[in-house]
Design an enzyme around this catalytic site. Structure first.
Site, mmCIF file in Angstrom:
data_model
loop_
_atom_site.group_PDB
_atom_site.id
_atom_site.type_symbol
_atom_site.label_atom_id
_atom_site.label_comp_id
_atom_site.label_asym_id
_atom_site.label_seq_id
_atom_site.Cartn_x
_atom_site.Cartn_y
_atom_site.Cartn_z
ATOM 1 N N THR A 52 -4.042 13.711 4.478
ATOM 2 C CA THR A 52 -4.920 12.960 3.580
ATOM 3 C C THR A 52 -4.283 11.610 3.312
ATOM 4 O OG1 THR A 52 -5.872 14.917 2.513
ATOM 5 C CG2 THR A 52 -5.978 12.852 1.288
ATOM 6 N N PHE A 60 -4.000 8.311 1.076
ATOM 7 C CA PHE A 60 -4.189 7.849 -0.295
ATOM 8 C C PHE A 60 -4.015 6.337 -0.338
ATOM 9 C CE2 PHE A 60 -3.063 12.244 -0.604
ATOM 10 C CZ PHE A 60 -3.717 12.732 -1.725
#
Length: 318
Positions: free
Chosen positions: A215, A217
């Protein structure tokens, strides 16, 4: 000693670039201001979720070389509201997963609050099915987690059609909720750190469908920050509602030898069938070809804004 002819060429180039922005003095001022700002030594950083969340991990990883303090919030928007109010110096939000794609809500919030991206951090995501002590897979009737986490574990959950997937605000918040319930029929999908912190038992490890699951960010600030090591630029623009408008705008990147890393569209709230286009480019805002291309795009767009210039995370490379 610098060659005189080179100095003249450089000065002429500077004049040419400034002419491209003749109608957008504010943009030039933002870039100039961004070049003068440095990272804070002891920043206050906000993220969505609680202890044990992947957002917390991303924040700590990005600010590991600084004496940062951390504040957590229940919702994505609360992080940005705190940033605008000055309660925190930076906000950390997920923007994209390598398996399930974009976190679309965050794109909309970036546009709503007019904030700048000053960095990014990619975290490897490993999901675990957890429950209270003594719980086994046969006991679980419902499992709580963030919608992205549930989607990333869809193949695993398909094996257990009787288990109901329950969307929750955050993976670590789901773990905390299950710990509070003390119910063997309730499970959560979260990180090992969250499971340990909330004294939950890991029923099954690494249940995400894709093992190489990351993921990405973004780190947000109220001001643009342009450092020497920046090698990525993010912008947002809208086009005229005419045939070939997007093609002509994107052609400026190709003509100036800029690598387009990503493009994402989001609908405009006040105009049906009109879209914001979010674009990531490889390069630095001080590069002449970057400034020339952005100057052209700015003139041909109905709306244009630079979202930030920052260093790419190696783990987030395309």
């Amino acid at each position: 000693m610098e060659d005189t002819s080179y100095k003249k060429v450089r000065e002429q180039l500077k004049i040419s670039v400034e002419k491209l922005y003749i109608d957008d003095v504010q943009l030039l001022e933002e870039i100039e201001k961004g070049l003068q700002i440095q990272h804070l030594e002891e920043p206050c950083v906000g993220y969505q979720g609680v202890v044990g969340s992947f957002s917390e991990e991303a924040a700590i990883q990005y600010f590991k070389r600084q004496k940062a303090s951390y504040s957590c919030y229940d919702e994505f928007e609360e992080v940005l509201q705190a940033l605008v109010r000055g309660e925190i110096d930076y906000g950390v939000l997920p923007i994209e997963n390598s398996y399930t794609g974009e976190v679309l809500e965050v794109y909309d919030l970036i546009q709503k609050y007019n904030l700048y991206i000053i960095g990014e951090e990619a975290i490897k995501v490993e999901h675990n099915l957890v429950g209270i002590d003594g719980a086994a897979i046969g006991d679980i009737k419902s499992v709580y987690s963030h919608p992205q986490a549930l989607s990333q574990c869809k193949q695993y959950l398909k094996q257990y059609p009787d288990i109901q997937s329950m969307p929750y605000a955050n993976t670590a918040m789901a773990a905390r909720y299950v710990e509070e319930l003390r119910d063997k029929t309730k499970g959560a999908i979260c990180s090992k750190k969250a499971a340990d912190f909330y004294n939950l038992h890991i029923i099954e490890e690494k249940i995400n469908t894709k093992s190489n699951n990351y993921t990405r960010f973004i780190i947000l600030s109220k001001t643009m920050q342009i450092l020497l090591e920046c090698d990525k630029v993010s912008i947002v623009f809208t086009t005229k509602h005419t045939s070939g408008a997007l093609y002509h705008i994107l052609s400026h990147f190709a003509y100036n030898s800029l690598n387009l890393l990503k493009i994402q569209s989001r609908p405009m709230k006040d105009k049906s069938w009109h879209y914001y286009f979010f674009v990531d480019l490889e390069g630095h805002l001080e590069d002449a070809n970057m400034l020339i291309a952005l100057g052209k795009v700015s003139k041909e767009s109905e709306y244009f804004s630079i979202l930030g210039s920052y260093k790419r995370s190696i783990k987030a490379s395309y």
